[in-house]
Design a protein around this motif. Structure first.
Motif, PDB file in Angstrom:
ATOM      1  N   LEU A 175       0.922  -1.132  -0.048  1.00 13.53           N
ATOM      2  CA  LEU A 175       0.002  -0.031   0.029  1.00 13.53           C
ATOM      3  C   LEU A 175       0.875   1.197  -0.197  1.00 13.53           C
ATOM      4  N   ALA A 176       1.968   1.293   0.670  1.00 13.77           N
ATOM      5  CA  ALA A 176       2.962   2.339   0.599  1.00 13.77           C
ATOM      6  C   ALA A 176       3.711   2.479  -0.608  1.00 13.77           C
ATOM      7  N   LYS A 177       3.575   1.433  -1.640  1.00  9.78           N
ATOM      8  CA  LYS A 177       4.494   1.683  -3.066  1.00  9.78           C
ATOM      9  C   LYS A 177       3.886   2.771  -3.739  1.00  9.78           C
ATOM     10  N   PRO A 178       4.779   3.241  -4.472  1.00  8.93           N
ATOM     11  CA  PRO A 178       4.135   4.717  -5.474  1.00  8.93           C
ATOM     12  C   PRO A 178       3.280   4.046  -6.509  1.00  8.93           C
ATOM     13  N   ALA A 179       2.294   4.812  -6.904  1.00 16.68           N
ATOM     14  CA  ALA A 179       1.270   4.520  -7.922  1.00 16.68           C
ATOM     15  C   ALA A 179       1.145   5.629  -8.923  1.00 16.68           C
TER      16      ALA A 179
END
Length: 166
Positions: free
Chosen positions: A117-121
């Protein structure tokens, strides 16, 4: 409850509300436009499925899963050029795609870890999206996006003379 489970629960609740709004739509209801060129109910519902694919599968997980032929009918930004049912997938086909895409989306979201969920999108073409930077942000935006379109469907519902829903 994990953050991913909470996000999935929010998506499910918003979808339940959208489905209640359109539960008694039939025939021409699907193609009613509140103004010339404005989105009709069928477009809004197909766009809901398309948006789940774009925001979760394409932008967060890296692979779109929705049929491109279906998706091309529901791209954002263009005025609706036709209200002729022959130019669109049937309401039953759109509802089936919505259901299948939603099930896949909820399953995918529930599997995400806090680290995922903390990964960049990114947004379109890898650029920063104005409403989110992370996978969690993209999924939160998806919920807001669907609620926004559910509101449009509620307006169409009222314009068709159907009863108010709470």
């Amino acid at each position: 409850m994990t953050r991913a489970e909470l996000l999935a629960e929010q998506l499910a609740g918003t979808r339940d509300w959208l489905l209640a709004i359109i539960a008694d739509f039939a025939g021409d209801d699907w193609f009613f436009q509140p103004a010339p060129g404005a989105q009709h109910a069928l477009w809004l519902c197909g766009h809901a499925a398309s948006s789940q694919d774009t925001l979760v599968f394409q932008r967060c997980l890296g692979t779109a899963v929705l049929d491109a032929g279906f998706k091309q009918h529901f791209a954002p930004g263009d005025a609706i050029r036709s209200c002729d049912p022959a130019d669109w997938p049937t309401p039953d086909a759109v509802l089936a795609e919505m259901a299948g895409m939603h099930d896949r989306t909820l399953a995918a979201v529930r599997q995400l870890t806090d680290a995922d969920l903390a990964k960049p999108a990114a947004g379109k073409d890898g650029r920063r999206h104005p409403h989110y930077d992370t996978v969690q942000g993209a999924i939160s935006h998806l919920d807001r996006h669907e609620a926004f379109h559910a509101g449009q469907l509620a307006l169409i519902r009222r314009m068709l003379g159907k009863k108010f829903l709470r």
